[in-house]
Design a protein around this motif. Structure first.
Motif, short mmCIF file in Angstrom:
data_model
loop_
_atom_site.label_atom_id
_atom_site.label_comp_id
_atom_site.label_asym_id
_atom_site.label_seq_id
_atom_site.Cartn_x
_atom_site.Cartn_y
_atom_site.Cartn_z
N GLY A 127 0.78 -1.14 0.10
CA GLY A 127 0.18 0.07 0.00
C GLY A 127 0.77 1.35 -0.26
O GLY A 127 1.93 1.21 0.37
N GLU A 128 0.24 2.38 -0.36
CA GLU A 128 0.72 3.68 -0.40
C GLU A 128 -0.39 4.74 0.34
O GLU A 128 -1.51 4.65 -0.03
CB GLU A 128 1.16 4.17 -1.85
N ALA A 129 0.17 5.63 0.91
CA ALA A 129 -0.78 6.39 1.52
C ALA A 129 -0.20 7.89 1.71
O ALA A 129 1.11 8.07 1.57
CB ALA A 129 -1.20 5.78 3.10
N GLU A 130 -0.99 8.90 1.83
CA GLU A 130 -0.47 10.28 2.04
C GLU A 130 -1.11 10.87 3.28
O GLU A 130 -2.38 10.91 3.19
CB GLU A 130 -1.04 10.94 0.60
N ALA A 131 -0.24 11.51 3.97
CA ALA A 131 -0.84 12.35 5.23
C ALA A 131 -1.62 13.59 4.55
O ALA A 131 -0.95 14.24 3.66
CB ALA A 131 0.22 12.60 5.89
#
Length: 148
Positions: A110-114
């Motif tokens: 996965g990849e997430a962005e704050a």
């Protein structure tokens, strides 16, 4: 030795059920796979209502940093809007149904962005999920992860 009808009935029933069990197991595996995919989609969308429907009341959700959350805390944190999931894949899922329980293992990518600062993070985990059949539905009972 005296054998009556009851003693003969059990082996006959057992043999008959052996031919039926794989059909039920395959149907349950398909149902669990659909629940796992629905859970992935709900995580990606941060959909509190869908997560609530997919999780057992007794949920124990463990993160790779050793945090453990109950159902309410997991859903609140997963849908708080502090980060946005950019991509989420459950790779190579393995499902084993044992009665009313299902063991699911997969590779989480996965990849997430704050939201606050735009900082992106990637996650590469091994996941173990335990699902329980409650009525006609499969509910997530526990989840654990390990960093890869």
């Amino acid at each position: 030795m005296n054998i009556d009808r009851r003693q003969l009935a059990l082996p006959v029933l057992a043999i008959g059920l052996l031919g039926v069990v794989p059909v039920f197991a395959a149907a349950d595996e398909d149902a669990v796979a659909k629940s796992v995919e629905a859970f992935r989609a709900a995580q990606f969308a941060a959909d509190a209502k869908a997560l609530d429907a997919l999780c057992a009341a007794e949920l124990s959700y463990s993160h790779s940093d050793a945090r453990v959350e109950d159902k309410a805390t997991f859903i609140a944190n997963a849908t708080d809007g502090k980060s946005k999931i950019l991509s989420l894949a459950y790779k190579d899922p393995k499902i084993s149904v044992v009665g009313i329980a299902a063991i699911v293992r997969f590779h989480w990518m996965g990849e997430a962005e704050a939201v606050a600062d735009g900082k992106k993070t990637t996650t590469n985990l091994h996941i173990l999920m335990n699902w329980q059949k409650q009525g006609a539905d499969w509910k997530l009972l526990s989840r654990a992860s390990t960093k890869l």
